[in-house]
Structures are given as C-alpha cells and as structure tokens.
Scaffold this active site. Structure first.
Site, PDB file in Angstrom:
ATOM      1  N   THR A 144       0.817  -1.219   0.000  1.00 40.15           N
ATOM      2  CA  THR A 144       0.000   0.000   0.000  1.00 40.15           C
ATOM      3  C   THR A 144       0.850   1.269   0.000  1.00 40.15           C
ATOM      4  O   THR A 144       0.412   2.314   0.472  1.00 40.15           O
ATOM      5  CB  THR A 144      -0.963   0.007   1.194  1.00 40.15           C
ATOM      6  OG1 THR A 144      -0.193   0.001   2.401  1.00 40.15           O
ATOM      7  CG2 THR A 144      -1.885  -1.198   1.156  1.00 40.15           C
ATOM      8  N   ASP A 196       0.733  -5.273   3.111  1.00 40.91           N
ATOM      9  CA  ASP A 196       1.905  -4.564   3.613  1.00 40.91           C
ATOM     10  C   ASP A 196       1.658  -3.062   3.579  1.00 40.91           C
ATOM     11  O   ASP A 196       1.205  -2.522   2.571  1.00 40.91           O
ATOM     12  CB  ASP A 196       3.121  -4.899   2.741  1.00 40.91           C
ATOM     13  CG  ASP A 196       4.335  -4.091   3.134  1.00 40.91           C
ATOM     14  OD1 ASP A 196       5.057  -4.547   4.034  1.00 40.91           O
ATOM     15  OD2 ASP A 196       4.559  -3.013   2.550  1.00 40.91           O
ATOM     16  N   TYR A 242       3.820   5.845   4.573  1.00 43.31           N
ATOM     17  CA  TYR A 242       3.188   5.761   3.256  1.00 43.31           C
ATOM     18  C   TYR A 242       2.003   6.718   3.160  1.00 43.31           C
ATOM     19  O   TYR A 242       1.161   6.767   4.058  1.00 43.31           O
ATOM     20  CB  TYR A 242       2.709   4.344   2.960  1.00 43.31           C
ATOM     21  CG  TYR A 242       3.781   3.290   2.820  1.00 43.31           C
ATOM     22  CD1 TYR A 242       5.145   3.588   2.837  1.00 43.31           C
ATOM     23  CD2 TYR A 242       3.422   1.958   2.663  1.00 43.31           C
ATOM     24  CE1 TYR A 242       6.099   2.606   2.706  1.00 43.31           C
ATOM     25  CE2 TYR A 242       4.382   0.962   2.520  1.00 43.31           C
ATOM     26  CZ  TYR A 242       5.719   1.298   2.548  1.00 43.31           C
ATOM     27  OH  TYR A 242       6.664   0.299   2.412  1.00 43.31           O
TER      28      TYR A 242
END
Length: 152
Positions: free
Chosen positions: A20, A52, A57
């Site tokens: 991700t 993951d 992120y």
C-alpha cells in the site's frame, strides 16, 4: 492463488502480496480512499492474504486506509505487515507510543509482521541499540501486539 511458506513460521502467505505504498490518488495527491479500499478488498477476495503498509506511506494515511479496508471481517483473512519508523524515535519510549498509534490506525489488536523500517548502520548505532528496540519488540510480542518481528 498460490501460497508459500513464510520462512519457519508455519504461515502460508499468498505468492502475491498487496503493498500500500502507492494507492490510487486524486490530482491533489490525496488518496482515493473508496477505490483503495475496494482494491484491497478485491485482492483479498481473490486470495491475497498478505497486506503490507508502513507508517510514512501516503503521509501517514496508508495505515488508516488499510485499517478501514480490513474491517467487516477482512482482518481475519489476512496477515498484516507494517513498519516502525525508526527515524522518528527520539527516546526509547517512543517505540511503544508509535506502535500503539499504528495499532489504532490499523484498527487491530495485533500486527502479524512488525518490521524496523529503513535500517542503516547509523540507525542501528543511534536508535536500535541504545533504545533496545529488539527487546521492546519482544515485549510487544509477549503482550500480543506483534506476532513476528523483523527489519526492512
């Protein structure tokens, strides 16, 4: 879907995982949450069982979106991996604070694979060793917050 042994854990993970780090975004670079959740759930419906993510992120939004995607029974169908942002640790106790924040964002009581993220020699000397992060991870495992520990 093909599955493979994940080391000596006894866990069978899908040969294809869902990372991700790069979710669908709008022109303003915010995540298209509806599409992202649909994509994650579609992958799980098709047999992907390894998801993951990581703290940084999508400017911290990825874990929140994964938490939403894994609601409604999807969490029980997956092995979840995320990562400790070692660079953010200013003192040893920050480890537990960040882990608890991640558990909340992910809407789960445990993380299957918790990794020390983006390690370097400098981070080993400045953060991992003096803050005793491996011992802290082991304590979190004993408390049921982490199943397996590692690094990336």
């Amino acid at each position: 879907m093909q599955y493979r042994n994940f080391g000596k854990t006894g866990i069978q993970v899908s040969a294809l995982g869902f990372g991700t780090m790069r979710l669908p975004i709008f022109h303003d670079e915010t995540v298209d949450e509806e599409r992202a959740i649909a994509m994650i759930r579609h992958a799980i419906d098709e047999g992907v069982n390894y998801i993951d993510t990581a703290y940084p992120y999508h400017q911290g939004e990825s874990e929140k979106i994964v938490g939403k995607a894994l609601a409604d029974g999807y969490r029980e169908k997956t092995y979840l991996a995320t990562k400790c942002p070692v660079w953010k640790l200013e003192k040893a106790e920050d480890f537990e604070t960040l882990l608890d924040e991640q558990l909340e964002k992910l809407n789960t009581d445990h993380i299957d694979f918790y990794l020390l993220h983006a390690l370097s020699g400098e981070r080993m000397e400045d953060k991992v060793k003096p803050f005793e992060l491996v011992k802290r991870m082991e304590k979190a495992r004993e408390a049921g917050k982490i199943r397996y520990l590692g690094f990336s």
